[in-house]
Design a protein around this motif. Structure first.
Motif, PDB file in Angstrom:
ATOM      1  N   GLU A 118      -8.068 -12.369 -38.510  1.00  0.00           N
ATOM      2  CA  GLU A 118      -9.430 -12.776 -38.127  1.00  0.00           C
ATOM      3  C   GLU A 118      -9.736 -14.211 -38.553  1.00  0.00           C
ATOM      4  OE1 GLU A 118     -12.295  -9.951 -39.509  1.00  0.00           O
ATOM      5  OE2 GLU A 118     -11.381  -8.302 -38.386  1.00  0.00           O
ATOM      6  N   LYS A 119      -9.015 -14.725 -39.537  1.00  0.00           N
ATOM      7  CA  LYS A 119      -9.228 -16.088 -40.025  1.00  0.00           C
ATOM      8  C   LYS A 119      -8.186 -17.071 -39.483  1.00  0.00           C
ATOM      9  CE  LYS A 119     -12.615 -15.242 -42.933  1.00  0.00           C
ATOM     10  NZ  LYS A 119     -13.908 -15.859 -42.824  1.00  0.00           N
ATOM     11  N   PRO A 169      -7.044 -13.238 -30.085  1.00  0.00           N
ATOM     12  CA  PRO A 169      -8.047 -12.199 -29.817  1.00  0.00           C
ATOM     13  C   PRO A 169      -8.890 -12.578 -28.609  1.00  0.00           C
ATOM     14  CG  PRO A 169      -8.722 -13.533 -31.681  1.00  0.00           C
ATOM     15  CD  PRO A 169      -7.341 -13.987 -31.288  1.00  0.00           C
TER      16      PRO A 169
END
Length: 138
Positions: A25-26, A98
């Motif tokens: 996510e980072k 994503p």
């Protein structure tokens, strides 16, 4: 040619090692940060010289021709945009990008509007009494 292949493998491993412990996510944020640090002239492109200097700042010293060969492994030009750089890093890590947080709107029919209630189901509008004249004075 064998030296170039060795450099490509070592450089790929070096990049993987740098990014592999970052939470997925980072990852985009971290890639963007590294890209902006490496993009010395601020033109939104990473040229061979900028990548070479960036790698050197991380302890990986390469010649321009080695960096150029590495870049051309993942890109047909000798520079990267942010999206291309991220794609290359994610390809090395085998982590897909994503879906966008702001997906493109779907093209299709307009959503159906709520139809007004049929006349028979509506509450009647209250009728106000007509103004009544005041009573005559005595």
């Amino acid at each position: 040619m064998e030296k170039i292949n060795t450099v490509q493998k070592q450089t790929s491993q070096y990049i993987k090692k740098h990014f592999e412990n970052i939470h997925p996510e980072k990852l985009s944020e971290n890639i963007r940060t590294i890209f902006n640090i490496f993009d010395v002239n601020g033109d939104g492109m990473l040229q061979v010289k900028e990548l070479r200097l960036g790698f050197a700042s991380m302890g990986k010293f390469l010649a321009d021709d080695e960096v150029e060969s590495f870049v051309k492994t993942y890109n047909d030009r000798d520079e990267y945009t942010l999206d291309e750089f991220e794609e290359m890093v994610r390809q090395l890590l085998n982590i897909p990008k994503p879906p966008s947080a702001d997906p493109e709107p779907e093209i299709g029919p307009e959503p159906a509007q709520a139809s007004p209630e049929p006349e028979a189901l509506r509450e009647p509008t209250p009728v106000l009494p007509a103004a009544v004249p005041p009573p005559p004075a005595p």
